[in-house]
Each structure stands twice: as structure tokens, then as C-alpha cells.
Design an enzyme around this catalytic site. Structure first.
Site, PDB file in Angstrom:
ATOM      1  N   SER A  80     -46.576  59.850 -12.604  1.00  0.00           N
ATOM      2  CA  SER A  80     -46.657  61.291 -12.904  1.00  0.00           C
ATOM      3  C   SER A  80     -46.566  62.121 -11.627  1.00  0.00           C
ATOM      4  O   SER A  80     -45.724  63.033 -11.519  1.00  0.00           O
ATOM      5  CB  SER A  80     -47.921  61.630 -13.682  1.00  0.00           C
ATOM      6  OG  SER A  80     -49.060  61.054 -13.086  1.00  0.00           O
ATOM      7  N   HIS A 110     -52.915  46.824 -12.922  1.00  0.00           N
ATOM      8  CA  HIS A 110     -52.620  48.029 -12.136  1.00  0.00           C
ATOM      9  C   HIS A 110     -51.541  47.709 -11.100  1.00  0.00           C
ATOM     10  O   HIS A 110     -51.531  46.602 -10.546  1.00  0.00           O
ATOM     11  CB  HIS A 110     -53.880  48.556 -11.429  1.00  0.00           C
ATOM     12  CG  HIS A 110     -53.746  49.969 -11.005  1.00  0.00           C
ATOM     13  ND1 HIS A 110     -53.225  50.338  -9.786  1.00  0.00           N
ATOM     14  CD2 HIS A 110     -54.029  51.126 -11.656  1.00  0.00           C
ATOM     15  CE1 HIS A 110     -53.214  51.662  -9.702  1.00  0.00           C
ATOM     16  NE2 HIS A 110     -53.696  52.164 -10.818  1.00  0.00           N
ATOM     17  N   ARG A 147     -62.898  54.142 -11.397  1.00  0.00           N
ATOM     18  CA  ARG A 147     -62.855  55.192 -12.429  1.00  0.00           C
ATOM     19  C   ARG A 147     -63.231  54.604 -13.789  1.00  0.00           C
ATOM     20  O   ARG A 147     -63.724  55.299 -14.661  1.00  0.00           O
ATOM     21  CB  ARG A 147     -61.467  55.852 -12.464  1.00  0.00           C
ATOM     22  CG  ARG A 147     -61.034  56.443 -11.110  1.00  0.00           C
ATOM     23  CD  ARG A 147     -59.582  56.893 -11.137  1.00  0.00           C
ATOM     24  NE  ARG A 147     -58.695  55.789 -11.470  1.00  0.00           N
ATOM     25  CZ  ARG A 147     -57.400  55.919 -11.722  1.00  0.00           C
ATOM     26  NH1 ARG A 147     -56.831  57.120 -11.655  1.00  0.00           N
ATOM     27  NH2 ARG A 147     -56.662  54.873 -12.020  1.00  0.00           N
TER      28      ARG A 147
HETATM   29  N1  NMX Z   1     -51.349  42.685 -20.164  1.00  0.00           N
HETATM   30  C1  NMX Z   1     -50.375  41.743 -20.218  1.00  0.00           C
HETATM   31  N2  NMX Z   1     -49.505  41.536 -19.237  1.00  0.00           N
HETATM   32  C2  NMX Z   1     -49.650  42.248 -18.122  1.00  0.00           C
HETATM   33  C3  NMX Z   1     -50.662  43.202 -17.976  1.00  0.00           C
HETATM   34  C4  NMX Z   1     -51.526  43.429 -19.062  1.00  0.00           C
HETATM   35  N3  NMX Z   1     -52.479  44.366 -19.043  1.00  0.00           N
HETATM   36  N4  NMX Z   1     -50.560  43.768 -16.761  1.00  0.00           N
HETATM   37  C5  NMX Z   1     -49.498  43.189 -16.164  1.00  0.00           C
HETATM   38  N5  NMX Z   1     -48.953  42.285 -16.990  1.00  0.00           N
HETATM   39  C6  NMX Z   1     -47.735  41.515 -16.781  1.00  0.00           C
HETATM   40  C7  NMX Z   1     -46.571  42.467 -16.549  1.00  0.00           C
HETATM   41  O1  NMX Z   1     -46.075  42.972 -17.810  1.00  0.00           O
HETATM   42  C8  NMX Z   1     -45.611  41.609 -15.796  1.00  0.00           C
HETATM   43  O2  NMX Z   1     -44.962  40.772 -16.736  1.00  0.00           O
HETATM   44  P1  NMX Z   1     -43.407  40.362 -16.544  1.00  0.00           P
HETATM   45  O3  NMX Z   1     -43.394  39.550 -15.290  1.00  0.00           O
HETATM   46  O4  NMX Z   1     -43.104  39.592 -17.770  1.00  0.00           O
HETATM   47  O5  NMX Z   1     -42.645  41.636 -16.427  1.00  0.00           O
HETATM   48  C9  NMX Z   1     -46.535  40.750 -14.957  1.00  0.00           C
HETATM   49  O6  NMX Z   1     -47.819  40.791 -15.588  1.00  0.00           O
HETATM   50  C10 NMX Z   1     -46.683  41.254 -13.526  1.00  0.00           C
HETATM   51  O7  NMX Z   1     -47.072  42.613 -13.573  1.00  0.00           O
HETATM   52  P2  NMX Z   1     -47.964  43.242 -12.397  1.00  0.00           P
HETATM   53  O8  NMX Z   1     -47.186  43.133 -11.132  1.00  0.00           O
HETATM   54  O9  NMX Z   1     -49.326  42.662 -12.417  1.00  0.00           O
HETATM   55  O10 NMX Z   1     -48.140  44.742 -12.877  1.00  0.00           O
HETATM   56  P3  NMX Z   1     -47.147  45.983 -12.654  1.00  0.00           P
HETATM   57  O11 NMX Z   1     -47.431  46.580 -11.323  1.00  0.00           O
HETATM   58  O12 NMX Z   1     -45.748  45.595 -12.932  1.00  0.00           O
HETATM   59  O13 NMX Z   1     -47.608  46.966 -13.809  1.00  0.00           O
HETATM   60  C11 NMX Z   1     -49.154  48.048 -15.201  1.00  0.00           C
HETATM   61  C12 NMX Z   1     -48.834  47.625 -13.783  1.00  0.00           C
HETATM   62  C13 NMX Z   1     -50.353  48.977 -15.175  1.00  0.00           C
HETATM   63  C14 NMX Z   1     -47.967  48.825 -15.777  1.00  0.00           C
HETATM   64  C15 NMX Z   1     -49.466  46.789 -16.046  1.00  0.00           C
HETATM   65  O14 NMX Z   1     -50.606  46.152 -15.531  1.00  0.00           O
HETATM   66  C16 NMX Z   1     -49.657  47.089 -17.499  1.00  0.00           C
HETATM   67  O15 NMX Z   1     -48.660  47.147 -18.244  1.00  0.00           O
HETATM   68  N6  NMX Z   1     -50.933  47.331 -17.962  1.00  0.00           N
HETATM   69  C17 NMX Z   1     -51.174  47.721 -19.322  1.00  0.00           C
HETATM   70  C18 NMX Z   1     -50.850  49.185 -19.498  1.00  0.00           C
HETATM   71  C19 NMX Z   1     -51.841  50.057 -18.775  1.00  0.00           C
HETATM   72  O16 NMX Z   1     -53.036  49.877 -18.854  1.00  0.00           O
HETATM   73  N7  NMX Z   1     -51.329  51.069 -18.061  1.00  0.00           N
HETATM   74  C20 NMX Z   1     -52.185  52.063 -17.424  1.00  0.00           C
HETATM   75  C21 NMX Z   1     -52.213  51.998 -15.893  1.00  0.00           C
HETATM   76  C22 NMX Z   1     -53.126  53.048 -15.348  1.00  0.00           C
HETATM   77  N8  NMX Z   1     -52.678  54.390 -15.683  1.00  0.00           N
HETATM   78  O17 NMX Z   1     -53.395  55.170 -16.185  1.00  0.00           O
HETATM   79  O18 NMX Z   1     -51.520  54.746 -15.417  1.00  0.00           O
HETATM   80  C1  MLT Z   2     -52.955  56.756 -12.156  1.00  0.00           C
HETATM   81  O1  MLT Z   2     -54.062  57.270 -12.202  1.00  0.00           O
HETATM   82  O2  MLT Z   2     -51.943  57.414 -11.872  1.00  0.00           O
HETATM   83  C2  MLT Z   2     -52.820  55.320 -12.558  1.00  0.00           C
HETATM   84  O3  MLT Z   2     -53.918  54.575 -12.141  1.00  0.00           O
HETATM   85  C3  MLT Z   2     -51.498  54.680 -12.208  1.00  0.00           C
HETATM   86  C4  MLT Z   2     -51.167  54.480 -10.770  1.00  0.00           C
HETATM   87  O4  MLT Z   2     -52.022  54.646  -9.890  1.00  0.00           O
HETATM   88  O5  MLT Z   2     -50.021  54.107 -10.509  1.00  0.00           O
END
Ligand code: NMX
Ligand code: MLT
Length: 435
Positions: free
Chosen positions: A241, A317, A326
């Protein structure tokens, strides 16, 4: 205006510091990047400067160098409230100094004067189809205010580059002042089709949101709102964002254009919408097992979600490698005020189980909960049952940090952001010639 005066010497100092760094070190190599970085969303590359906040992989969010939990502790509180005034947080972000009670109240007063929502915004929101997602309404409402940009008005009148930050600050104050009223208008129109309640001249910024959604009686919700908006405000500028916002702003698009773009990024399920998804997911666990699932059933449900190729919302994350502080402050709030709430207990059990399952699953680099793992549960307990609205609340908070960052980016004349893109052929050619 007093805030301009407060910022002016700090901006001068920051500009001199950057000029010195640039002059003496502009050719210094800081690191390298590899092919993997191109294919992993530029993860782990330190490419942006943001002095307002920083996300440490272990400690989590630091605001102006202070851990977010400390910030919640030291910000000034009004009238014996449990949670601080958001005006103090905005001051800390913008000015970089711990606010006094007067500083916090002065910001709140600036907001109070600018908090009314123009009629055309509500009319536009009412005209939107009933099934419009509240984040679409939020983004549109911000755009509908763009015609009021002071930056554009002054820019069209030969505003000097070194003064761009001044009307940007005015726009930041105007948009953040109206953010609670925008969110309340979306809530009242979308879910209740009722008349809007104009902002109170007496309530603080967060309590005003509660007031405008007809929850003025709900002291606990006001406290939750204060906490919620503070912890969602800023998180460096690399998150989707904030980064969308600063990218758009780098073309000298004003605060409104930039923030509408940021809200569009926040609407994604991997980012802010995870709070909506997490609550929906918790409710589906609850409903699948008729109310009070056992630990074994929860673990089964988590595996089932993973085996379907879905993510566990609220966990993982891109930067953090530890529990998000948080998450912790919200967890503490829930434990203190409603530890007997059934859904809170479920979210708590998931927290006891999900990190172990995610570790065993072996994909997520961070198995720990993030901010979205619990925020919806607290909202739900306090009567905010419309969970597709939760990301709007995240966005209301995020506008505080983002717009404060935009003021600083314009103050420091940050350039147009424009990385070069290359073709796959070019990449292969470079790999060949390097090996
Ligand atoms: N559940 C299942 N799989 C996961 C999760 C999770 N919560 N988190 C990461 N992975 C998987 C991810 O999809 C990826 O799979 P692939 O290799 O098949 O593409 C693998 O683990 C490696 O990902 P990471 O490097 O650990 O995480 P990345 O930096 O790519 O993504 C998020 C970070 C936050 C997008 C990811 O952890 C996620 O999708 N979490 C669930 C959604 C979420 O809670 N998002 C909110 C983040 C905070 N916010 O407010 O923005
Ligand atoms: C945020 O607050 O923006 C989320 O934790 C995602 C991020 O830090 O990339």
C-alpha cells in the site's frame, strides 16, 4: 501554520544530511542483487529510505526508532482513556519527536476543523451498486476529494519545487481529517442504508469514527479504535500500500491520487484484506465443528486449508521473522478485556497451533502471526460484524503514515521512481556473459 514552522528546520537539516551523503558517497556500493531478486518480488533488497518507520525482521515495527509497543505506551492519553490519541502518533510520524499532550491535541484540533465530508462524496457512495466492495468505495471516495487538492491548486500557480511539501501537508491533514467520516459514510450507507451522522466537535479522531457509526455509547470500541488506527498507521514504505502510494506520488500526483492507489493495493488478500479473510476463515472453523472445535480439529482444518493450496490468513510476512508485535498488543487487549469471548479463544488456539503446522508444512519463511491474525476478532467482539469492512479500517490507519511520508518525500524532492525493465532474452544474455 504551526506544523509548517515545526517541520521547516527539520527539513533543512535532513536536506543537508542527504546532500552530504550524496556528495561524499554517491558511488559507494551497498550490496548486490541476484537473479533471484528479480523473480521474488525484490524481497530483501534495501532500496528505499523511510525515516518515519522501519520493520525489523525480529522486533517488528519501529516508529521513529521506538518499538510500536513503547509507542502505544508513551503517546499522550486524554481524559484518562486507556489508549492514546491518534493525533500524537501523527505528530510523532511527521515531526519525529515524542509529542506532548498539547502537540497531540493540536493535531486533533486541526482534524476537527477539517473533518466534514462534502455532500458529493456521500451522494457518490449512495449511487454505487449495493454489492460494491467497501474498499472500492473507499478508493473512490478518496478520488472524489481530489478536486480539493491544495497541491494541485498551488502547483498550477507556479509553486516552487522546494515548497511542494507545504500544500502536501495541507492535503495530508485534510484527507486524514476526513478519513473517519469517509469510513463511517461507507459503513452507514453500505450496511445500514441510513442517514450520515456528522462528526462531533468534541470527540477525538478515533472516538469520532465510533460516534459517526452510532457507537458513541461504546467506550470499549473507542479504545479499540484508538489502538487499531495507531498500530495500522505505518510500516516502512516497502509494503504494497505505502509503496503504491509513494510510486504514484513520485509523478507529482497529489495526496488523493496517491492514497487512492495505496488503498487499491491494500485491498489485496495477501495484504490488508487478510484481516477480512482471517475472520471469515475463523468463522468457518467454528461453523464446521459446531462452535467449539478441539485442538485436533483445528489442526485438521489448518492442514485442510494448506492442502487445498490456500494460505492461512494472518500468518507469514514478507519481512518479519518473528511474531508481529502489532499482533501481540491486540492479543493483550483481547486477553485483558474479553478473554472469555468464544471467537477470541478460537483465534488464540489457532495461534498456539498454526505456527507449528506451518513449520511442518515447510513453505512459509515466517510461521508467526501478523497484524491481521487477530484484528478482525477484536472488531467482531465489539459488534463490528461486517467483516468485509475491516480492510477499510486498516486503510483509515494507513493514511496517517502514508500521507506523513508523502509530506517528507516532497520536502526532500524525491525523484520520479522509474526502474528499468528488461526482457527475458536480455537477462539470459547477461547471465551468459557473466559466467
Ligand atoms: N499460509 C500458507 N502458505 C504460506 C503462508 C501462509 N500463511 N505464508 C507464506 N506461505 C507460502 C507462500 O505462499 C509461498 O509459497 P509458494 O512458494 O508456493 O509461492 C511460500 O510460503 C514462501 O512464502 P514467504 O517467502 O514465506 O512469504 P512471502 O514474502 O512471499 O509472502 C505473505 C508474505 C504475507 C503474502 C504470506 O505470508 C501470506 O500469503 N500470508 C497469508 C496472507 C496474510 O496474512 N497477509 C497479510 C500480511 C500482513 N498485511 O497486513 O499485509
Ligand atoms: C503492513 O502493515 O503493510 C503489512 O505488515 C505488510 C508489509 O509490511 O509488507
Amino acid at each position: 501554520m504551526w506544523l509548517h514552522d515545526r517541520l521547516e528546520p527539520k527539513i533543512k537539516e535532513a536536506k543537508e544530511r542527504i546532500a552530504r551523503i550524496y556528495k561524499e558517497h554517491k558511488d559507494q556500493t551497498l550490496g548486490e542483487y541476484q537473479v533471484k531478486h528479480i523473480y521474488n518480488g525484490l524481497r530483501d533488497l534495501d532500496l528505499l529510505i523511510c525515516d518515519l518507520s522501519f520493520v525489523d525482521p525480529q522486533q517488528g515495527l519501529l516508529v521513529r526508532g521506538y518499538p510500536v509497543k513503547e509507542v502505544v505506551d508513551f503517546l499522550p492519553r486524554a481524559n484518562g482513556n486507556e489508549m492514546p490519541l491518534v493525533g500524537g502518533l501523527y505528530y510523532l510520524l511527521l515531526v519525529g519527536e515524542k509529542p506532548t499532550m498539547k502537540d497531540a491535541l493540536d493535531i486533533e484540533e486541526e482534524w476537527c476543523r477539517r473533518g466534514d465530508l462534502p455532500y458529493h462524496v456521500a451522494d457518490m457512495l449512495r449511487a454505487m451498486p449495493k454489492d460494491t466492495h467497501p474498499m472500492t468505495m473507499f478508493s473512490q471516495a478518496i478520488l472524489a476529494l481530489q478536486s480539493r487538492s491544495e497541491f494541485v491548486r498551488h502547483y498550477n500557480n507556479e509553486l516552487k519545487r522546494e515548497d511542494y511539501w507545504r500544500p502536501t501537508l495541507t492535503d495530508s491533514l485534510a484527507l486524514t481529517a476526513k478519513a473517519p467520516a469517509i469510513a463511517a459514510a461507507i459503513y452507514n450507507i453500505k450496511y445500514h442504508n441510513r442517514a450520515l451522522i456528522p462528526p462531533s466537535q468534541r470527540a477525538d479522531w478515533s472516538a469520532n469514527f465510533a460516534y459517526m457509526i452510532d457507537k458513541d455509547w461504546d467506550t470499549q470500541y473507542k479504545e479499540l479504535s484508538r489502538l487499531f488506527f495507531i498500530i495500522h498507521a505505518d510500516q516502512g514504505t516497502g509494503n504494497v500500500s505505502a509503496h503504491s502510494g509513494i510510486l504514484v506520488n513520485s509523478a507529482l500526483s497529489d495526496v488523493y491520487f496517491s492514497c487512492s492507489a495505496a488503498i487499491n493495493g491494500l485491498a489485496g488478500p495477501l495484504h490488508g484484506r487478510a484481516n477480512q479473510d482471517c475472520l471469515a476463515w475463523l468463522l468457518s472453523i467454528r461453523d464446521s465443528f459446531g462452535g467449539n472445535p478441539t485442538e485436533v480439529q483445528i489442526e485438521e482444518f489448518i492442514w485442510d486449508t494448506l492442502n487445498k493450496g490456500k494460505v492461512i490468513p494472518g500468518y507469514g510476512h514478507p519481512v518479519l521473522r518473528n511474531i508481529d508485535p502489532r499482533f501481540e498488543v491486540q492479543h493483550e487487549f483481547g486477553k485483558k478485556h474479553f478473554s472469555d469471548d468464544e471467537l477470541f479463544q478460537l483465534a488464540d488456539k489457532v495461534y498456539q497451533i498454526a505456527p507449528r503446522v506451518l513449520k511442518e508444512h515447510g513453505k512459509a519463511k515466517n510461521p508467526w502471526p501478523n497484524i491481521d491474525a487477530i484484528s478482525g476478532t477484536l472488531q467482531f467482539h465489539c459488534g463490528m460484524k461486517e467483516y468485509d469492512f475491516y480492510t477499510v479500517l486498516f486503510g483509515v490507519g494507513r493514511l496517517l503514515g502514508l500521507t506523513a511520508n508523502l509530506v517528507w518525500l516532497r520536502a526532500l524532492s524525491s525523484p520520479l521512481e522509474r526502474p528499468q525493465s528488461i526482457t527475458t532474452n536480455m537477462l539470459e544474455e547477461r547471465i551468459r556473459s557473466a559466467t
